[in-house]
Design a protein around this motif. Structure first.
Motif, short mmCIF file in Angstrom:
data_model
loop_
_atom_site.label_atom_id
_atom_site.label_comp_id
_atom_site.label_asym_id
_atom_site.label_seq_id
_atom_site.Cartn_x
_atom_site.Cartn_y
_atom_site.Cartn_z
N ILE A 41 2.14 -7.25 10.14
CA ILE A 41 1.98 -7.61 8.73
C ILE A 41 0.53 -8.03 8.53
CG2 ILE A 41 2.66 -9.21 6.91
CD1 ILE A 41 5.44 -9.24 8.17
N LEU A 42 -0.14 -7.38 7.62
CA LEU A 42 -1.56 -7.60 7.39
C LEU A 42 -1.75 -8.62 6.26
CD1 LEU A 42 -2.61 -3.87 7.58
CD2 LEU A 42 -2.61 -5.53 9.41
N ASP A 43 -2.21 -9.79 6.63
CA ASP A 43 -2.45 -10.83 5.62
C ASP A 43 -3.74 -10.52 4.89
OD1 ASP A 43 -0.15 -12.25 6.20
OD2 ASP A 43 -1.14 -13.44 7.75
N GLY A 44 -3.75 -10.77 3.65
CA GLY A 44 -4.98 -10.53 2.88
C GLY A 44 -4.67 -9.89 1.54
N PRO A 45 -4.13 -8.75 1.45
CA PRO A 45 -4.08 -7.66 2.43
C PRO A 45 -5.40 -6.90 2.44
CG PRO A 45 -2.88 -7.00 0.46
CD PRO A 45 -3.40 -8.42 0.22
N PRO A 46 -5.76 -6.32 3.57
CA PRO A 46 -7.03 -5.60 3.65
C PRO A 46 -6.95 -4.24 2.95
CG PRO A 46 -5.84 -5.36 5.70
CD PRO A 46 -5.04 -6.31 4.83
N ASN A 47 -8.12 -3.71 2.63
CA ASN A 47 -8.13 -2.36 2.08
C ASN A 47 -8.05 -1.36 3.24
OD1 ASN A 47 -10.77 -1.84 3.08
ND2 ASN A 47 -11.68 -2.59 1.19
N LEU A 48 -7.98 -0.10 2.93
CA LEU A 48 -7.82 0.94 3.94
C LEU A 48 -8.94 0.91 4.97
CD1 LEU A 48 -6.64 3.52 5.18
CD2 LEU A 48 -7.74 4.81 3.35
#
Length: 149
Positions: free
Chosen positions: A103-110
């Motif tokens: 699960i990517l916290d942030g969420p980051p862009n590609l």
């Protein structure tokens, strides 16, 4: 006629000339079953919905959404990986979640996700293709002229 009105008329004329047909919703491409599953009843795709992209071999899946003109990656899952799920970048383990899930916290862009997980290049290439297809799909854009049309 004011400049803004002329611009609005020019955009409307361009949109009418280049609009996809009913059978080719997104610039000449027939909607995939995945796209059909996410269509609203009126046949228009919802831009802010969650989307999924699989790697060509089907082993990796990314969940993402289109936010304005950016791709936010929510999570990735490697179906062939039995390691415990965790949150990125904190590294907090998630013992009750599906193994191989990140699960990517942030969420980051590609592009941030690609930098953080370079071993998933095949997934990122597939996601980039889906991102551009979604970004260029005119059927789910708001009418720039509002109620003028």
């Amino acid at each position: 006629m004011e400049v803004t009105e002329r611009f609005a008329v020019a955009v409307q004329e361009w949109a009418e000339q280049t609009a996809p047909t009913e059978s080719s919703r997104c610039w000449g491409e027939e909607p995939t079953p995945q796209h059909r599953a996410h269509e609203r009843r009126d046949g228009v795709m919802n831009r802010d919905r969650m989307r999924t992209t699989e790697s060509p071999d089907g082993r990796k899946v990314a969940t993402w959404r289109l936010m304005r003109r950016d791709c936010q990656v929510i999570n990735i899952q490697n179906r062939a990986d039995a390691s415990p799920a965790y949150r990125w970048p904190s590294g907090e383990e998630l013992p009750t979640a599906t193994p191989g899930l990140v699960i990517l916290d942030g969420p980051p862009n590609l592009w941030e996700a690609r930098d953080a997980f370079p071993g998933h290049g095949d997934l990122w290439n597939a996601l980039r293709s889906d991102f551009w297809a979604a970004l260029l799909c005119m059927t789910d854009l708001p009418n720039p002229l509002g109620s003028w049309s």
